[in-house]
Design an enzyme around this catalytic site. Structure first.
Site, PDB file in Angstrom:
ATOM      1  N   SER A 185      16.786  45.718  29.140  1.00 52.94           N
ATOM      2  CA  SER A 185      17.543  45.866  30.382  1.00 52.94           C
ATOM      3  C   SER A 185      17.310  44.762  31.404  1.00 52.94           C
ATOM      4  O   SER A 185      18.118  44.577  32.295  1.00 52.94           O
ATOM      5  CB  SER A 185      17.226  47.217  31.023  1.00 52.94           C
ATOM      6  OG  SER A 185      15.848  47.314  31.293  1.00 52.94           O
ATOM      7  N   HIS A 213      21.475  50.424  26.684  1.00 50.40           N
ATOM      8  CA  HIS A 213      22.322  49.312  27.137  1.00 50.40           C
ATOM      9  C   HIS A 213      23.182  48.738  26.018  1.00 50.40           C
ATOM     10  O   HIS A 213      23.898  47.758  26.239  1.00 50.40           O
ATOM     11  CB  HIS A 213      21.446  48.197  27.734  1.00 50.40           C
ATOM     12  CG  HIS A 213      20.795  48.598  29.012  1.00 50.40           C
ATOM     13  ND1 HIS A 213      21.406  48.483  30.234  1.00 50.40           N
ATOM     14  CD2 HIS A 213      19.593  49.180  29.252  1.00 50.40           C
ATOM     15  CE1 HIS A 213      20.604  48.938  31.176  1.00 50.40           C
ATOM     16  NE2 HIS A 213      19.491  49.368  30.605  1.00 50.40           N
ATOM     17  N   LYS A 244      25.588  54.655  31.587  1.00 46.28           N
ATOM     18  CA  LYS A 244      25.989  53.250  31.565  1.00 46.28           C
ATOM     19  C   LYS A 244      27.419  53.162  31.000  1.00 46.28           C
ATOM     20  O   LYS A 244      28.367  53.357  31.738  1.00 46.28           O
ATOM     21  CB  LYS A 244      24.955  52.437  30.816  1.00 46.28           C
ATOM     22  CG  LYS A 244      23.564  52.688  31.459  1.00 46.28           C
ATOM     23  CD  LYS A 244      22.456  51.891  30.928  1.00 46.28           C
ATOM     24  CE  LYS A 244      21.100  52.437  31.324  1.00 46.28           C
ATOM     25  NZ  LYS A 244      20.862  52.560  32.773  1.00 46.28           N
TER      26      LYS A 244
END
Ligand code: PMP
Length: 405
Positions: A185, A213, A244
């Site tokens: 990240s 991610h 996300k």
């Protein structure tokens, strides 16, 4: 002596950052206008630090599903999954996740953070061994603490070091669980998963990949790094988040492991917290369908990620090791990072300031997260602002001015 005195070491650096401009730990958006634009201090800014990879936070289908669910089911479940907090939507979402990943089982948590805590503490305990990449996210380290297992860190993205450390364990009793992330990240770099799977196989360990991610970002179907690297069958547990690519909040784990259902009665971060509100479950389920059905989202994200990363590198900034939706610009020191971060905001660009101790190798970073929803014009504007400020802060040679103006 006050109870908070032990944290006073943070006082001077925090005050220093606050004295220069905005407080990065307390940024307030007056309005969010779209996935890529917001209002900060009465100024319109391009949102470039929001993890909104597919730009689905304002997706009409997700909003409609969410609004319908809140009307039908109410605002919250008022209880844990273990007690009164399991509604039809939670099970539908688990079924959809299991199907998406081609796995037998899925379990949904209230946050991604809790998913790591709940899965790791459910899988390993005292007498077991957790082998973690040194740059692991805080939720992985906290999951390790909760598990009370022995923690062994291996050098970031270094399968050889992982091998050595497993080898050193020899035939000591206890289970072995390796935990890595798909995309890291802070720097946006990708784990060498093929090599890690080979080590895991040779050493008889289990492997958990946190695709927080990389879900919706990597792989032809958007399943993440395990799919992109062609090693899904070598990964025992995939953890992810809804906060996300799926634009909401919550976390999950999928697996083919036998007796998976026992996790539901041993995982304290699953059992002892209220479950996700129905509106969140509904928008997440719809976002998952959008991800599955609209592969253009991922392609656009990929193009945007490359455009920004290559653009920043061409300007002359020091960047992370590879293009991904996380583009980290490495600053020479914290003061410059704080100054640049404030100047970027004043010039209409919001991104994340990341400083030690939250960063690998104690770097000071300006961290962008690109979205499929960014237009080319927005990204070019970001590059123009970066180019101009880079010169003002002495990070770029003056000649770049004409090139980027
Ligand atoms: N894992 C990783 C790798 C993350 O980066 C994050 C959040 N930044 C999480 C887990 C936690 O997810 P959430 O914010 O959805 O709780």
């Amino acid at each position: 002596m006050g109870l908070l005195d032990k944290h006073l070491g943070y006082r001077a650096p925090l005050d220093l950052i606050r004295s220069v401009g905005a407080d990065p730990s307390n940024v307030r958006f007056d309005a969010v206008l779209s996935p890529t634009e917001g209002m900060l201090d009465g100024r319109k800014v391009i949102l470039l630090g929001t993890n909104n990879y597919l730009g689905l936070t304002f997706d009409p289908a997700c909003i409609e599903a969410s609004a319908a669910a809140v009307r039908k089911w109410g605002t919250g479940t008022t209880g844990s999954r273990f007690a009164n907090g399991t509604f039809a939507g939670h099970l539908a979402l688990e079924e959809a996740l299991a199907k998406f990943y081609g796995r037998k089982h899925a379990m949904v948590f209230t946050t991604g953070y809790q998913a790591n805590l709940g899965v790791m503490s459910g899988l390993v305990g005292r007498g077991d061994h957790l082998i973690l990449d040194a740059d692991s996210h805080a939720s992985i380290y906290d999951g390790a603490r909760l598990s009370q297992s022995e923690v062994i860190r291996f050098r970031h993205n270094d399968p050889e070091d992982l091998y050595k450390r497993l080898k050193r364990l020899g035939d000591r009793p206890g289970g072995r669980l390796i935990v890595v992330e798909g995309i890291y990240s802070m720097m946006g770099d990708v784990a060498p998963l093929k090599e890690i799977v080979a080590v895991k196989r040779e050493m008889g360990a289990y492997l958990l990949v946190d695709e927080a991610h990389s879900m919706g970002v990597l792989g032809e179907k958007g399943r993440g790094l395990a799919e992109a690297a062609g090693v899904e069958d070598g990964v025992d547990f995939i953890v992810g988040t809804f906060s996300k690519s799926l634009g909401s909040v919550g976390g999950f784990v999928v697996s083919d492991e036998d007796d998976f259902d026992l996790l539901r009665i041993v995982s304290r971060p699953y059992m002892f917290t209220a479950s996700l509100p129905p509106a969140v479950v509904a928008s997440t389920l719809t976002a998952l369908t959008r991800l599955e059905e609209d592969s253009d989202l991922r392609l656009r994200l990929d193009e945007n990620a490359r455009h920004l990363f290559e653009g920043l590198r061409a300007l002359g900034f020091a960047m992370g090791p590879q293009a991904s939706p996380i583009a980290a610009v490495v600053m020479p020191d914290q003061a410059t990072a704080v100054g640049m971060w404030n100047a970027l905001m004043a010039n209409g660009v919001y991104l994340n300031l990341a400083v030690p101790p939250a960063t690998p190798e104690n770097r000071s970073l300006l961290r962008s997260s690109v979205s499929a929803a960014h237009s080319r014009e927005q990204l070019d504007e970001v590059l123009r602002v970066f180019g101009r400020l880079g010169q003002e802060f002495g990070l770029l040679p003056k000649r770049a001015r004409q090139a980027s103006a």
